[in-house]
Motif scaffolding. Sequence first.
Motif, PDB file in Angstrom:
ATOM      1  N   SER A 109       0.823  -1.211   0.000  1.00 52.40           N
ATOM      2  CA  SER A 109       0.000   0.000   0.000  1.00 52.40           C
ATOM      3  C   SER A 109       0.858   1.262   0.000  1.00 52.40           C
ATOM      4  O   SER A 109       0.386   2.329  -0.371  1.00 52.40           O
ATOM      5  N   SER A 110       2.130   1.147   0.413  1.00 50.92           N
ATOM      6  CA  SER A 110       3.020   2.304   0.402  1.00 50.92           C
ATOM      7  C   SER A 110       3.824   2.412  -0.888  1.00 50.92           C
ATOM      8  O   SER A 110       4.517   3.409  -1.099  1.00 50.92           O
ATOM      9  N   ARG A 169      15.928  -1.835 -11.375  1.00 51.43           N
ATOM     10  CA  ARG A 169      15.898  -0.409 -11.044  1.00 51.43           C
ATOM     11  C   ARG A 169      14.647  -0.129 -10.232  1.00 51.43           C
ATOM     12  O   ARG A 169      13.531  -0.424 -10.668  1.00 51.43           O
ATOM     13  N   ARG A 170      14.864   0.377  -9.031  1.00 54.28           N
ATOM     14  CA  ARG A 170      13.758   0.706  -8.138  1.00 54.28           C
ATOM     15  C   ARG A 170      13.688   2.232  -8.008  1.00 54.28           C
ATOM     16  O   ARG A 170      14.652   2.874  -7.586  1.00 54.28           O
ATOM     17  N   PRO A 171      12.553   2.841  -8.341  1.00 51.70           N
ATOM     18  CA  PRO A 171      12.499   4.308  -8.471  1.00 51.70           C
ATOM     19  C   PRO A 171      12.241   5.069  -7.183  1.00 51.70           C
ATOM     20  O   PRO A 171      12.542   6.262  -7.111  1.00 51.70           O
ATOM     21  N   ARG A 172      11.665   4.422  -6.154  1.00 52.24           N
ATOM     22  CA  ARG A 172      11.267   5.196  -4.971  1.00 52.24           C
ATOM     23  C   ARG A 172      11.332   4.330  -3.706  1.00 52.24           C
ATOM     24  O   ARG A 172      10.332   4.098  -3.043  1.00 52.24           O
ATOM     25  N   LEU A 173      12.539   3.900  -3.379  1.00 53.78           N
ATOM     26  CA  LEU A 173      12.755   3.168  -2.139  1.00 53.78           C
ATOM     27  C   LEU A 173      12.645   4.107  -0.938  1.00 53.78           C
ATOM     28  O   LEU A 173      12.798   5.327  -1.058  1.00 53.78           O
ATOM     29  N   TYR A 174      12.404   3.509   0.232  1.00 54.90           N
ATOM     30  CA  TYR A 174      12.099   4.292   1.433  1.00 54.90           C
ATOM     31  C   TYR A 174      13.350   4.450   2.304  1.00 54.90           C
ATOM     32  O   TYR A 174      14.104   3.498   2.510  1.00 54.90           O
ATOM     33  N   LEU A 351      14.271  -3.614   8.739  1.00 55.66           N
ATOM     34  CA  LEU A 351      12.967  -4.113   9.165  1.00 55.66           C
ATOM     35  C   LEU A 351      11.878  -3.255   8.531  1.00 55.66           C
ATOM     36  O   LEU A 351      12.069  -2.065   8.282  1.00 55.66           O
ATOM     37  N   GLY A 352      10.719  -3.887   8.307  1.00 51.62           N
ATOM     38  CA  GLY A 352       9.588  -3.198   7.704  1.00 51.62           C
ATOM     39  C   GLY A 352       9.192  -3.851   6.402  1.00 51.62           C
ATOM     40  O   GLY A 352      10.044  -4.138   5.567  1.00 51.62           O
ATOM     41  N   VAL A 362       8.081  -0.579   3.898  1.00 48.12           N
ATOM     42  CA  VAL A 362       9.185  -1.429   3.476  1.00 48.12           C
ATOM     43  C   VAL A 362      10.512  -0.747   3.810  1.00 48.12           C
ATOM     44  O   VAL A 362      10.736   0.404   3.433  1.00 48.12           O
ATOM     45  N   ASP A 363      11.371  -1.428   4.574  1.00 53.96           N
ATOM     46  CA  ASP A 363      12.682  -0.906   4.971  1.00 53.96           C
ATOM     47  C   ASP A 363      12.571   0.373   5.794  1.00 53.96           C
ATOM     48  O   ASP A 363      13.401   1.280   5.675  1.00 53.96           O
TER      49      ASP A 363
END
Length: 456
Positions: A109-110, A169-174, A351-352, A362-363
């Motif tokens: 959801s995020s 390629r990950r565009p918007r990691l936390y 964690l997350g 996530v993370d």
Amino acid sequence: MPPFLTLVALTSSTATVADVPTATVAAATVRPEDANSRIDTPGPTYTDVLLFMPRLVLAPVRYTLALVAWPLRKGLELVEEYRVIEHTIDLLYNDARTAGFFPTVDFFSSQGTTVGGRLFHNDVFGNGETVSLSAKLGGLYAQGYALDFGADRLADTPLWIEGSARWERRPRLYFEGIGNLDTTTSFTGLQDPYVAAVPTRFAQERVLGRLRLGTTHGPADGRVKIGTSLFFNHRHFGPADRLGDDERSIETVYDTSRIVGFDDGFSLFEVTADLVLDFRNRPGQTSRGFFFEAFAGGVPEQDGRRFFHWGADLAVFIEVFAETRVLVLHGAVEGVEGERERIPFTELPRLGGAGRLRGYQVDHFRGEKAAITSLEYHYPIHQLLRGVLFVDAGRVADTYADLFDTYAWRYSAGGGLKIGTEESTWLQIDLAYGDGLFLTISSAPFRSFSGRTERL
């Protein structure tokens, strides 16, 4: 029972006379005067006594959930009646059911929805060797591709081998700081990641190579695996793409020169020794046994980077009733040892997200040490569907003393569904509350050690 009825019961069974125990044959000649004698039945077992209270406590939950799940169960019965699954498998698999195409979906959801697929063959050399090519787009990924190979007993030998090659390629990691920090809402200037916890996003491009070699010993429900893994990990970072209206890119909040590895990226080799003890009665709908995994090794001196890395993960499955109601006790701990400025931030335990403190982003948390525990209750809804109730607890810290200070642990709780067979889980859906309400849908198996062996 009168003698002739006993004889009828014996002759109507599928057993032959040779299969009938002597005591049973003797029972067929009961004298009339003994016909009405009382037959002693076994009393409650130790397991019955031990599990009486858990069964009593969980009974209201069980019946409430059964009522809630009734529409879903009826829907699955219609799917079964019209053989939807069989027809789908006929379409996606070959006649031998060893190769085919498997669509995948992940939803956080995020993060949004990630869709993809996997071409696979699960019996390459006739002994359960697997090879797959997978791709994912959207959500967590701008795009990602992977080639994987694995065998517990390659070509019917004890050789255990796993290999992966992937690009993503990950565009918007936390990213929300480093350590067990509380979220900061007001700030001025660029922040120190070890002091301020501000929700931000960043982009990552990654190349990962992994090779694991070892040996497998024991039967399917009691396997011991011993091996060595070699990782090649290349990462490059930048500002986040596709930001939401209330989201910030990492460089607008943090002094990225203080985030080890962010500005220049890095390429590292890591070597570990691995141990796996798999004593589950089955890998999919597990009802008893345990799974233990541990690794230790690290990154030798490379471009100013160096650290020791280790972890241990244990899941215990306790059968509550009839192999369908199961308690799962799970705990994992992971740590890196070394000088802070020599450990890239993405190599810190995290964690997350799905399976790792499910009520958080996530993370959400990352630090030099991390611990996670969970308690789950699995119950049947349908042959292919199980319900899950769970409570998670965990935290990250700089020291082991702080890590096991449970006062500062974070908690989440919720429920979900597991869809699959006795051999594998196809899809897992979790709704959890912790820092907020988070829904996750994943076709990937649960792994505690983030970033090591997860599939695309």
